[in-house]
Motif scaffolding. Structure first.
Motif, mmCIF file in Angstrom:
data_model
loop_
_atom_site.group_PDB
_atom_site.id
_atom_site.type_symbol
_atom_site.label_atom_id
_atom_site.label_comp_id
_atom_site.label_asym_id
_atom_site.label_seq_id
_atom_site.Cartn_x
_atom_site.Cartn_y
_atom_site.Cartn_z
ATOM 1 N N VAL A 162 25.921 -5.253 75.748
ATOM 2 C CA VAL A 162 24.800 -4.349 75.491
ATOM 3 C C VAL A 162 25.349 -2.981 75.111
ATOM 4 O O VAL A 162 26.138 -2.383 75.847
ATOM 5 C CB VAL A 162 23.886 -4.225 76.726
ATOM 6 C CG1 VAL A 162 22.792 -3.182 76.479
ATOM 7 C CG2 VAL A 162 23.264 -5.576 77.065
ATOM 8 N N GLU A 163 24.917 -2.493 73.953
ATOM 9 C CA GLU A 163 25.304 -1.167 73.482
ATOM 10 C C GLU A 163 24.047 -0.329 73.286
ATOM 11 O O GLU A 163 23.002 -0.834 72.858
ATOM 12 C CB GLU A 163 26.070 -1.249 72.159
ATOM 13 C CG GLU A 163 26.509 0.116 71.631
ATOM 14 C CD GLU A 163 27.395 0.031 70.395
ATOM 15 O OE1 GLU A 163 28.067 1.021 70.076
ATOM 16 O OE2 GLU A 163 27.403 -1.043 69.741
ATOM 17 N N LEU A 164 24.148 0.954 73.612
ATOM 18 C CA LEU A 164 23.016 1.871 73.469
ATOM 19 C C LEU A 164 23.397 3.022 72.556
ATOM 20 O O LEU A 164 24.459 3.615 72.697
ATOM 21 C CB LEU A 164 22.598 2.426 74.838
ATOM 22 C CG LEU A 164 21.494 3.485 74.819
ATOM 23 C CD1 LEU A 164 20.135 2.852 74.519
ATOM 24 C CD2 LEU A 164 21.434 4.255 76.134
ATOM 25 N N GLU A 165 22.518 3.331 71.619
ATOM 26 C CA GLU A 165 22.700 4.500 70.748
ATOM 27 C C GLU A 165 22.156 5.727 71.453
ATOM 28 O O GLU A 165 21.030 5.717 71.959
ATOM 29 C CB GLU A 165 21.960 4.277 69.433
ATOM 30 C CG GLU A 165 22.022 5.466 68.483
ATOM 31 C CD GLU A 165 21.136 5.275 67.264
ATOM 32 O OE1 GLU A 165 21.651 4.827 66.238
ATOM 33 O OE2 GLU A 165 19.929 5.559 67.372
ATOM 34 N N VAL A 166 22.953 6.795 71.469
ATOM 35 C CA VAL A 166 22.507 8.059 72.071
ATOM 36 C C VAL A 166 22.760 9.193 71.088
ATOM 37 O O VAL A 166 23.728 9.172 70.323
ATOM 38 C CB VAL A 166 23.217 8.345 73.412
ATOM 39 C CG1 VAL A 166 22.907 7.259 74.432
ATOM 40 C CG2 VAL A 166 24.724 8.477 73.232
ATOM 41 N N ASP A 167 21.873 10.178 71.141
ATOM 42 C CA ASP A 167 21.999 11.346 70.265
ATOM 43 C C ASP A 167 22.450 12.588 71.022
ATOM 44 O O ASP A 167 22.887 13.567 70.407
ATOM 45 C CB ASP A 167 20.650 11.651 69.599
ATOM 46 C CG ASP A 167 20.135 10.498 68.769
ATOM 47 O OD1 ASP A 167 20.927 9.926 68.000
ATOM 48 O OD2 ASP A 167 18.946 10.160 68.900
ATOM 49 N N ALA A 207 28.840 -0.480 75.896
ATOM 50 C CA ALA A 207 29.288 0.418 74.828
ATOM 51 C C ALA A 207 28.197 1.438 74.541
ATOM 52 O O ALA A 207 27.005 1.176 74.765
ATOM 53 C CB ALA A 207 29.616 -0.374 73.562
ATOM 54 N N VAL A 208 28.623 2.593 74.042
ATOM 55 C CA VAL A 208 27.662 3.626 73.648
ATOM 56 C C VAL A 208 27.955 4.026 72.210
ATOM 57 O O VAL A 208 29.111 4.238 71.825
ATOM 58 C CB VAL A 208 27.718 4.864 74.563
ATOM 59 C CG1 VAL A 208 27.083 4.554 75.902
ATOM 60 C CG2 VAL A 208 29.143 5.363 74.751
ATOM 61 N N LEU A 209 26.895 4.102 71.413
ATOM 62 C CA LEU A 209 27.004 4.556 70.033
ATOM 63 C C LEU A 209 26.634 6.029 70.012
ATOM 64 O O LEU A 209 25.480 6.394 70.236
ATOM 65 C CB LEU A 209 26.084 3.735 69.136
ATOM 66 C CG LEU A 209 26.314 3.811 67.617
ATOM 67 C CD1 LEU A 209 25.569 2.670 66.924
ATOM 68 C CD2 LEU A 209 25.852 5.134 67.036
#
Length: 283
Positions: free
Chosen positions: A197-202, A217-219
């Motif tokens: 599971v990967e999460l996109e963060v701004d 993972a983090v995008l």
């Protein structure tokens, strides 16, 4: 380079469809009118500019579907650098097959070599750092397996191949779910034990929330190099870190210097210029 070749099962239907599209209902009117059916010829695939080769097996199949007896001697295999004038391979056999298959073969070879060349340039730009260059799902419909192979030929790596091999929660998923926490909870509950599971963060605040829950993972999307350095320090090895957003060969070194594990680039597959390769008649 240990480059595993593509299975013909992945590209045979594509080459067949491309030839059917080109030959239409009447075949190659020009070649069939001018070239005797029993004439044999030798040609070379030659680079017109510097780059990296990718797609030779696919190009060869375009000729061999027209004449199975076409001979191929490879001088520069996939993944090899070439300079203007470099002979990539020599082809011999039916002159009609060589002429009729030329454009289809070059369409694949030039496109895939262009992707490999663009990838190699970015990989070289960050060679002193640990980060890996990865591609995305921004691929030409139907050509994803081929284009991702070309990225590998250029020294890059692949992100997920499709929606079915990993969970990547993006901003719209978060918005519709009502926040990061409910999106992560639902994803983790539905994903199998083998699915990452990967999460996109701004923002760094979003990253802190993701780390509190736990992700693989983090995008880190469109963050500055300074923000990326802070993000890597916050993660501290608890998840893979991936930087993304408007990355070029010029900006990649500063991004890689932040310590991220991965740098994903969409234009490698959707906008890389073709490498100029020609088919030259020898005899």
């Amino acid at each position: 380079m240990n480059l595993c070749p593509l299975s013909p099962l992945l590209f045979e239907p594509l080459v067949r469809a491309a030839l059917v599209e080109d030959l239409g209902r009447a075949g190659d009117l020009t070649t069939d009118a001018i070239v005797p059916p029993d004439l044999r010829a030798t040609t070379v695939l030659a680079a017109r500019q510097s780059g990296v080769v990718a797609g030779l097996d696919i190009a060869a199949l375009a000729f061999r579907m027209l004449e199975p007896g076409i001979g191929l001697v490879v001088e520069r295999p996939d993944g090899s650098p070439v300079e203007p004038g470099s002979v990539i391979a020599t082809l011999s056999g039916s002159a009609r097959a060589l002429l009729t298959g030329e454009r289809t073969a070059l369409n694949f070879l030039c496109h895939l070599s262009g992707i490999a060349t663009a990838t190699a340039a970015v990989v070289s730009a960050i060679s002193e750092y640990k980060a890996h260059i990865v591609c995305t799902r921004k691929t030409t419909p139907g050509l994803r397996a081929l284009e991702k192979y070309a990225v590998r030929a250029g020294g890059g790596s692949n992100h997920r191949f499709g929606l079915d091999d990993a969970v990547l929660i993006k901003d719209n998923h978060v918005a519709i779910a009502g926040g990061i926490l409910p999106a992560l909870e639902r994803a983790r509950a539905a994903a199998g034990h083998m699915v990452k599971v990967e999460l996109e963060v701004d923002t760094l605040a979003q990253l802190e929330e993701a780390l509190a829950f736990g992700v693989d993972a983090v995008l880190l999307d469109n963050m500055t190099p300074d923000e990326l350095r802070q993000a890597v320090a916050m993660v501290n090895g608890r998840a893979l870190t991936e930087a993304s957003g408007r990355v070029t060969a010029a900006t990649a070194p500063a991004i890689a210097a932040s310590g991220v594990d991965l740098i994903s680039i969409g234009w490698l597959t959707h906008s890389a210029p073709a490498l100029d390769i020609g088919l030259d008649y020898q005899s």
